[in-house]
Design a protein around this motif. Structure first.
Motif, mmCIF file in Angstrom:
data_model
loop_
_atom_site.group_PDB
_atom_site.id
_atom_site.type_symbol
_atom_site.label_atom_id
_atom_site.label_comp_id
_atom_site.label_asym_id
_atom_site.label_seq_id
_atom_site.Cartn_x
_atom_site.Cartn_y
_atom_site.Cartn_z
ATOM 1 N N LEU A 2 120.841 65.804 33.741
ATOM 2 C CA LEU A 2 119.629 66.574 33.440
ATOM 3 C C LEU A 2 120.006 68.036 33.290
ATOM 4 O O LEU A 2 120.809 68.563 34.057
ATOM 5 C CB LEU A 2 118.606 66.455 34.563
ATOM 6 N N THR A 3 119.426 68.669 32.298
ATOM 7 C CA THR A 3 119.675 70.095 32.123
ATOM 8 C C THR A 3 118.350 70.822 32.012
ATOM 9 O O THR A 3 117.345 70.248 31.592
ATOM 10 C CB THR A 3 120.525 70.382 30.871
ATOM 11 N N VAL A 29 110.082 76.719 30.434
ATOM 12 C CA VAL A 29 111.234 76.015 31.007
ATOM 13 C C VAL A 29 111.124 74.582 30.529
ATOM 14 O O VAL A 29 110.062 73.965 30.604
ATOM 15 C CB VAL A 29 111.236 76.071 32.547
ATOM 16 N N ILE A 30 112.224 74.056 30.012
ATOM 17 C CA ILE A 30 112.243 72.681 29.514
ATOM 18 C C ILE A 30 113.345 71.929 30.240
ATOM 19 O O ILE A 30 114.464 72.418 30.385
ATOM 20 C CB ILE A 30 112.492 72.630 27.991
ATOM 21 N N VAL A 31 113.003 70.719 30.684
ATOM 22 C CA VAL A 31 113.989 69.817 31.269
ATOM 23 C C VAL A 31 114.380 68.823 30.183
ATOM 24 O O VAL A 31 113.511 68.214 29.551
ATOM 25 C CB VAL A 31 113.414 69.080 32.492
ATOM 26 N N PHE A 32 115.677 68.662 29.978
ATOM 27 C CA PHE A 32 116.198 67.717 28.993
ATOM 28 C C PHE A 32 116.723 66.495 29.730
ATOM 29 O O PHE A 32 117.607 66.612 30.578
ATOM 30 C CB PHE A 32 117.331 68.349 28.173
ATOM 31 N N LYS A 72 112.326 65.774 26.104
ATOM 32 C CA LYS A 72 112.129 67.164 26.510
ATOM 33 C C LYS A 72 110.793 67.266 27.232
ATOM 34 O O LYS A 72 109.768 66.858 26.700
ATOM 35 C CB LYS A 72 112.113 68.082 25.297
ATOM 36 N N VAL A 73 110.822 67.820 28.445
ATOM 37 C CA VAL A 73 109.613 67.987 29.240
ATOM 38 C C VAL A 73 109.433 69.466 29.530
ATOM 39 O O VAL A 73 110.268 70.091 30.186
ATOM 40 C CB VAL A 73 109.685 67.196 30.565
ATOM 41 N N LYS A 74 108.330 70.020 29.031
ATOM 42 C CA LYS A 74 108.032 71.437 29.267
ATOM 43 C C LYS A 74 107.273 71.547 30.588
ATOM 44 O O LYS A 74 106.288 70.844 30.813
ATOM 45 C CB LYS A 74 107.190 71.988 28.121
ATOM 46 N N LEU A 75 107.737 72.416 31.463
ATOM 47 C CA LEU A 75 107.141 72.581 32.788
ATOM 48 C C LEU A 75 106.297 73.847 32.863
ATOM 49 O O LEU A 75 106.603 74.846 32.212
ATOM 50 C CB LEU A 75 108.247 72.661 33.843
ATOM 51 N N VAL A 134 110.082 74.948 41.027
ATOM 52 C CA VAL A 134 110.578 73.870 41.886
ATOM 53 C C VAL A 134 111.851 73.277 41.289
ATOM 54 O O VAL A 134 112.866 73.129 41.977
ATOM 55 C CB VAL A 134 109.512 72.780 42.089
ATOM 56 N N ALA A 135 111.819 72.931 40.015
ATOM 57 C CA ALA A 135 112.962 72.263 39.380
ATOM 58 C C ALA A 135 114.222 73.124 39.427
ATOM 59 O O ALA A 135 115.317 72.609 39.667
ATOM 60 C CB ALA A 135 112.623 71.894 37.941
ATOM 61 N N THR A 136 114.084 74.412 39.221
ATOM 62 C CA THR A 136 115.269 75.281 39.225
ATOM 63 C C THR A 136 115.841 75.462 40.630
ATOM 64 O O THR A 136 117.009 75.825 40.771
ATOM 65 C CB THR A 136 114.958 76.662 38.620
#
Length: 122
Positions: free
Chosen positions: A26-27, A35-38, A60-63, A70-72
């Motif tokens: 995951l990036t 912020v996008i999680v790939f 791609k999930v935009k947060l 939280v994710a970072t």
């Protein structure tokens, strides 16, 4: 609520003391206002969907701001209580009700296989 699969003592652990870590592969991409999680599609079924149904190979999930914060912080260095305190400082009243929202988001991250739990040393 069971957060660590296969751990017999998982129900005895306090979620606030647990340390989440984003799963390998995951990036996170941070822009000026997003912020996008790939998430690569890795299971056999997902790979078939990519191959035969022309689905994207990466989801791609935009947060939102709270989710991004939280994710970072899911880097294996911060416990859930550390994350909660930093969210309280950063967002104040906008994060309330903080703990229920944080627990639900972490639960969703685990269900979607975004995180794993760093072992807690006794």
């Amino acid at each position: 609520m069971r957060f660590i699969k296969g751990n017999k003592n998982a129900e005895d652990q306090n979620l606030l003391d647990m340390v989440p870590l984003l799963k390998e592969g995951l990036t996170i991409e941070q822009g000026n206002d997003f912020v996008i999680v790939f998430m690569p599609r890795q299971s056999w079924i997902e790979r078939q969907a990519v191959r035969f149904l022309n689905q994207p190979a990466i989801i791609k999930v935009k947060l939102d701001d709270l989710g991004a914060a939280v994710a970072t912080r899911c880097d294996g260095q911060h416990s859930i209580s550390d994350i909660a305190m930093s969210l309280q400082v950063e967002f104040g009243e906008a994060a309330e009700p903080l703990i229920p929202r944080l627990v639900k988001f972490v639960e969703l991250m685990e269900v979607n296989q975004w995180i794993e739990w760093k072992p807690i040393m006794d």
